[in-house]
Design an enzyme around this catalytic site. Structure first.
Site, mmCIF file in Angstrom:
data_model
loop_
_atom_site.group_PDB
_atom_site.id
_atom_site.type_symbol
_atom_site.label_atom_id
_atom_site.label_comp_id
_atom_site.label_asym_id
_atom_site.label_seq_id
_atom_site.Cartn_x
_atom_site.Cartn_y
_atom_site.Cartn_z
ATOM 1 N N THR A 194 57.324 10.729 24.704
ATOM 2 C CA THR A 194 57.055 11.919 24.301
ATOM 3 C C THR A 194 58.212 12.990 24.667
ATOM 4 O O THR A 194 58.885 12.853 23.522
ATOM 5 C CB THR A 194 55.780 12.454 24.908
ATOM 6 O OG1 THR A 194 55.766 12.354 26.340
ATOM 7 C CG2 THR A 194 54.389 11.481 24.646
ATOM 8 N N LYS A 223 57.425 5.652 30.748
ATOM 9 C CA LYS A 223 57.837 6.863 29.791
ATOM 10 C C LYS A 223 57.195 7.897 30.889
ATOM 11 O O LYS A 223 56.278 7.683 31.655
ATOM 12 C CB LYS A 223 57.082 7.196 28.546
ATOM 13 C CG LYS A 223 55.614 6.991 28.348
ATOM 14 C CD LYS A 223 54.706 8.149 28.472
ATOM 15 C CE LYS A 223 55.387 9.267 27.754
ATOM 16 N NZ LYS A 223 54.855 10.648 28.272
ATOM 17 N N THR A 234 53.939 7.990 36.433
ATOM 18 C CA THR A 234 54.574 7.775 35.192
ATOM 19 C C THR A 234 54.197 8.040 33.982
ATOM 20 O O THR A 234 54.811 7.961 32.946
ATOM 21 C CB THR A 234 55.056 6.178 35.256
ATOM 22 O OG1 THR A 234 55.564 6.024 34.142
ATOM 23 C CG2 THR A 234 53.636 5.224 35.369
ATOM 24 N N GLU A 321 61.787 16.363 32.916
ATOM 25 C CA GLU A 321 62.336 17.465 32.075
ATOM 26 C C GLU A 321 63.148 18.567 32.538
ATOM 27 O O GLU A 321 63.008 19.130 33.718
ATOM 28 C CB GLU A 321 60.886 18.265 31.853
ATOM 29 C CG GLU A 321 59.962 17.400 30.659
ATOM 30 C CD GLU A 321 58.686 18.236 30.522
ATOM 31 O OE1 GLU A 321 57.890 17.354 29.404
ATOM 32 O OE2 GLU A 321 58.023 18.904 31.213
ATOM 33 N N ASN A 459 58.685 23.831 29.236
ATOM 34 C CA ASN A 459 57.042 24.122 29.569
ATOM 35 C C ASN A 459 56.503 25.473 29.289
ATOM 36 O O ASN A 459 55.527 25.480 29.373
ATOM 37 C CB ASN A 459 56.916 23.613 31.132
ATOM 38 C CG ASN A 459 57.055 22.048 31.248
ATOM 39 O OD1 ASN A 459 56.065 21.366 30.548
ATOM 40 N ND2 ASN A 459 57.975 21.659 31.867
ATOM 41 N N THR A 464 56.947 29.811 21.432
ATOM 42 C CA THR A 464 57.692 30.964 20.824
ATOM 43 C C THR A 464 58.900 30.580 19.752
ATOM 44 O O THR A 464 59.188 29.452 19.963
ATOM 45 C CB THR A 464 58.066 31.947 21.959
ATOM 46 O OG1 THR A 464 59.121 31.180 22.768
ATOM 47 C CG2 THR A 464 57.186 32.549 22.784
#
Lengths: 464, 464
Positions: A194, A223, A234, A321, A459, A464
């Protein structure tokens, strides 16, 4: 007015709702993998005998017009299967369905795992359960299994129904394109991604004591990216091996190995509704089955699996991330293992520690703070006067002591700064045996990443 | 070579070490208070009789050449005193010293609280304890108390010794400039600030049932910004009242009120080594002393103090590092209070929830996730089919339902977006009474802020 009397208005509202809940992921993984991450993608592999895989484009998200988002892992013969699931109380439909299938079969006769990305099929009620079950049934049909031969996983946005017709219509293609090549494994690993920036795939060979001349294979994909913290960590992981292992031994092996791998990593401390790690063992490489937790093969297999899952789960941290650092925190000389693991977990989750690492700041005060406020630690574990903290550089040079037995060291600031420039860092916390001061105690380890501006952007800003 | 043989080299190393540990705070609060925060600063106040305060410039941080960083709060008569301290195992020297003084006196005869900002005097060993004690002793000397009349607090960087001579040399000025004016209270509140962008000061009058015609006063100041999560939350807070309360009742009142105020706020989930909230009651307004936890005055005083501390602690959230939102999360119809509070705390700490709020995203999936992975909740508390989530807008308009009994609502996306533009938001989670479905159960509340780019900048970038 009943909603059904206003199909257009209702649909418009539904579309807005769906849009509201849609997590606008980065584009699925394509050729544009960041240069710094390419080294983590294998260019070849040794895959378990009798397993075939495929990654197929469905377009679960309408915006995805070409990247694979349906992964199928199949064995040509029945497998032992085991899985570990999220402890989140809101369990997604595929989690509930996979649990049911494993219960019904006692982990015997499983052939496949089917996975879609782009939608988590979580908090989707009765309809969601039917969707998940229909994916499993369709794969059974196309792989010639009567029933209960397929586990299901989904990953993506919560609160949205799957485009189930689209998915089911692509299962024939998924089965007809099954292959055992390295490229097929890599495409399959990509299909489950993703926000991941690179596919996470590992494979290796190993031997077992009972037949030293025989080569076994194990391969796994995972992933991750956001919402990563035990238990589970995970989001998704699938492991396949051609070693012969009975279901009860396989479940025991998986549970123990996951505790020291996928449940010892942290990206942001959140735990998803869908997290699942499953393992299939088809025994295609032959040899004596591992059918007891007592024999030598079991012990060796446990070590191999733990080490393999650690490597696999660490790829999730590497791709956290917005992550710019890969940090190992090791708690040594703890009177007990659970306390060591709790302290490691608390340091790994501290926003102040994580932002300091992002800022390349040797701020041991924040590490100490996190040790000190860890909840649930056994009394007498943390004794300020026995606590030491040091950095172990990634380049193999000597450790840099920051705090020794509760007293601050005179830190060589330039060296600290140099150590923190590296992507990799190990933080060593020595509890000095706690109150009793008995060294040689338990060790806890966690792997985590830093908190960056990019994490907030991914996140917080994506709408926006 | 003994270090003492090389004073210059040793000092250079020490300077580097100190620099390494120095948290480069924003400039102390000055006239440049953000326009959006000015409304939280009172322009007048009603202060308790017999209390005198001062804020004095010391320059604890060498870079601070003019702003007050030493706060003194003194009563002209002896007070009952009570305090609640950090649960962090690494307790700073002033925490240890204040505890010792409260134990020695049983909370009787306390006259003053002395506080420095700029350095936390934490992890500073035996020397740090001596420094903290010398601050208390010096204040005792200048206020005419034989011993044990002063509590001590410090806030700032960890692992650095206080410039104790500088501090002690300014205590005469601190005592000679004591005053009871509003300006003096405000200057004192400013003196305890670190990364705070505005001073946090509140005052109010109240009455007690036993003498309805008598007016009592209560005033309090606090400071916060980063490293804010129970237990304790605020870093520092001092409350003064002219009501007559015996020490045992005062400790009980404070503990209960703090649990529902300072221990129910979260900025970043970290808990500092120095957190302390102290209350002094000098009885200068007269009336019957509150000397039991059973009488009517006690019950009324408990409500007044809880409400006052909630308002005070909420100012800390309003000024959370990088905060752009003030969020109340209310857990309703929980079978028990601790579970409700744990769930509220978990939502308040979730980086995914906090970044979604920063991004003005009505992502209830993340709220649900956090509810689902809350640890330590009593079995049967969270039942997906009984769980509802809604947003209560700050403008008093009707709530926006997001999830009702586990089923996603058709959310009016435009309204959700409008609600999220406001600085204030309330998230209501209704557990529907848990497994038993008994409504009218316990309620838990937390106040927290979002996670912004600015938070990462403040905590990660300040050395570059």
């Amino acid at each position: 007015m009943a909603p059904s009397a206003q199909p257009t208005a209702a649909m418009a509202t539904f579309t807005r709702m769906v849009k509201g809940q849609m997590r606008c992921y980065s584009a699925p993984v394509d050729a544009a993998i960041p240069a710094s991450k390419r080294k983590y993608i294998p260019t070849s592999g040794t895959y378990p005998k009798g397993f075939f895989v495929s990654g197929t484009h469905v377009g679960v998200k309408a915006s995805n017009t070409k990247f694979p988002d349906l992964a199928l892992i199949t064995s040509e013969t029945p497998c032992s299967a085991a899985a570990v699931f999220t402890t989140n109380k809101f369990q997604a439909a595929p989690v509930q369905v996979s649990k049911k299938i494993l219960n019904a079969t006692q982990g015997q006769g499983i052939r496949s795992v089917i996975i879609n990305s782009g939608c988590a099929n979580a908090v989707t009620g009765k309809g969601g359960l039917e969707d998940a079950m229909s994916m499993a049934t369709k794969v059974d049909e196309y792989t010639g299994v009567a029933e209960n031969g397929t586990l299901v996983m989904s990953t993506g946005v919560i609160g949205q129904r799957l485009p189930i017709s689209k998915i089911l219509s692509k299962i024939p293609e998924a089965t007809s394109s099954l292959s055992s090549t390295h490229d097929a494994w890599l495409t399959t690993a990509r299909a489950i991604c993703t926000t991941d920036t690179f596919p996470k795939l590992l494979s290796q060979t190993f031997t077992l004591p009972s037949s030293p001349g025989r080569t076994y294979n194990i391969a796994g994909m995972t992933k991750g990216a956001g919402m990563i913290h035990p238990n589970m960590a995970t989001l998704l992981g699938v492991i396949a091996t051609d070693a012969p292992i009975v279901p009860s031994a396989l479940q025991s092996l998986l549970k123990t190995s996951v505790a020291r791998s996928f449940n010892a990593i942290s990206v942001d401390g959140d735990t998803s509704t869908n997290d699942t790690v499953a393992i299939l063992a088809n025994g295609a490489a032959g040899g004596a089955p591992i059918n007891s937790t007592q024999n030598d093969d079991y012990v060796v297999m446990q070590n191999i699996l733990t080490s393999f899952l650690q490597s696999l789960s660490q790829l999730v941290v590497r791709d956290g991330e917005g992550a710019t650092k890969f940090v190992t925190v090791r708690i040594q000389n703890s009177p007990d293992y659970p306390s060591a693991q709790l302290i490691a977990s608390t340091i790994a989750r501290s926003p102040l520690v994580k932002t300091a690492l992002y800022g390349r700041d040797a701020n041991w005060g924040r590490i100490l703070c996190a040790i000190g406020y860890t909840q649930g630690v056994a009394p007498g574990t943390v004794v300020p006067e026995r606590t030491s903290v040091s950095f172990k550089p990634a380049d193999g040079s000597p450790v840099l002591k920051l705090l020794v037995n509760g007293e601050p060291e005179q830190v060589d600031e330039e060296r600290a700064s140099a150590i923190l420039q590296d992507e990799d860092l190990e933080i060593i916390v020595d509890l000095g045996g706690g109150e009793k001061g008995e060294l040689g105690g338990e060790e806890g380890v966690y792997w985590f990443c830093d908190f960056s501006h990019e994490y907030v952007t991914i996140n917080g800003d994506y709408r926006t």
